[in-house]
Write a protein that holds these residues in place. Structure first.
Motif, mmCIF file in Angstrom:
data_model
loop_
_atom_site.group_PDB
_atom_site.id
_atom_site.type_symbol
_atom_site.label_atom_id
_atom_site.label_comp_id
_atom_site.label_asym_id
_atom_site.label_seq_id
_atom_site.Cartn_x
_atom_site.Cartn_y
_atom_site.Cartn_z
ATOM 1 N N PRO A 1 20.366 -3.213 2.214
ATOM 2 C CA PRO A 1 19.237 -2.381 1.770
ATOM 3 C C PRO A 1 18.013 -2.471 2.683
ATOM 4 O O PRO A 1 17.255 -1.510 2.785
ATOM 5 N N SER A 2 17.822 -3.593 3.363
ATOM 6 C CA SER A 2 16.644 -3.731 4.224
ATOM 7 C C SER A 2 16.648 -2.710 5.370
ATOM 8 O O SER A 2 15.592 -2.414 5.925
ATOM 9 N N ARG B 1 14.208 0.236 4.913
ATOM 10 C CA ARG B 1 12.747 0.105 5.039
ATOM 11 C C ARG B 1 12.235 0.994 6.168
ATOM 12 O O ARG B 1 12.833 1.069 7.230
ATOM 13 N N TYR C 1 13.893 2.724 1.106
ATOM 14 C CA TYR C 1 14.029 1.454 0.394
ATOM 15 C C TYR C 1 13.327 1.519 -0.966
ATOM 16 O O TYR C 1 13.862 1.057 -1.972
ATOM 17 N N TYR D 1 15.487 3.445 -3.253
ATOM 18 C CA TYR D 1 16.655 2.630 -3.615
ATOM 19 C C TYR D 1 16.304 1.681 -4.761
ATOM 20 O O TYR D 1 17.012 1.599 -5.763
ATOM 21 N N TYR E 1 21.961 6.984 4.232
ATOM 22 C CA TYR E 1 22.297 5.633 4.690
ATOM 23 C C TYR E 1 23.529 5.693 5.590
ATOM 24 O O TYR E 1 23.560 5.074 6.659
#
Length: 146
Positions: free
Chosen positions: A35-36, A39, A60, A63, A135
């Motif tokens: 997930p980072s 950002r 992010y 998310y 993503y």
């Protein structure tokens, strides 16, 4: 004829809308392994303005928001959060629901909120699917249409 009508109505039920949203967020959660990486990746891409317009920020933030909403649907709103808001003097949804409208108002209120829930859940489901696809594009897996 009755089965076609029933299946159409079931497809548009609140329960199925919630399941579609939860499924999209679960898919997003399983796809996004890091997930980072989301950002500072802006939400805006052509064709996504409507979905991303309800919250500014990066992918992010979306998310985290989508996962939080999924958890609220699955587990309910945290009781501690409601108590904290009450202590601060804020009106909560619980306090608002204590107002006793007549039966006709209840039906109108229910229909209004049901339509609103469907609309919001549809937008959130689209947002989860868009985020999942973005993503995949960012890390170079799958085609643009996946």
């Amino acid at each position: 004829m009755m089965q076609i009508c029933d299946s159409y109505n079931q497809k548009n039920s609140l329960f199925n809308s919630m399941n579609r949203f939860i499924g999209a967020v679960n898919n997003m959660d399983q796809t996004i392994m890091v997930p980072s990486l989301l950002r500072d990746v802006p939400l805006d891409q052509e064709g996504e303005k409507e979905v991303s317009s309800f919250q500014d920020g990066d992918m992010y933030g979306s998310y985290v928001l989508l996962k939080s909403i999924r958890n609220d649907i699955e587990w309910g709103v945290l009781q501690g959060e409601e108590r904290r808001k009450e202590k601060q003097g804020m009106t909560t949804a619980l306090e608002t629901s204590r107002i006793e409208p007549n039966d006709e108002d209840l039906e109108k209120m229910f229909q209004f909120h049901l339509i609103g829930l469907h609309t919001v859940l549809s937008k959130l489901t689209r947002k989860a699917n868009i985020l999942t696809n973005r993503y995949k594009q960012e890390i170079g897996i799958g085609g643009c249409g996946n």
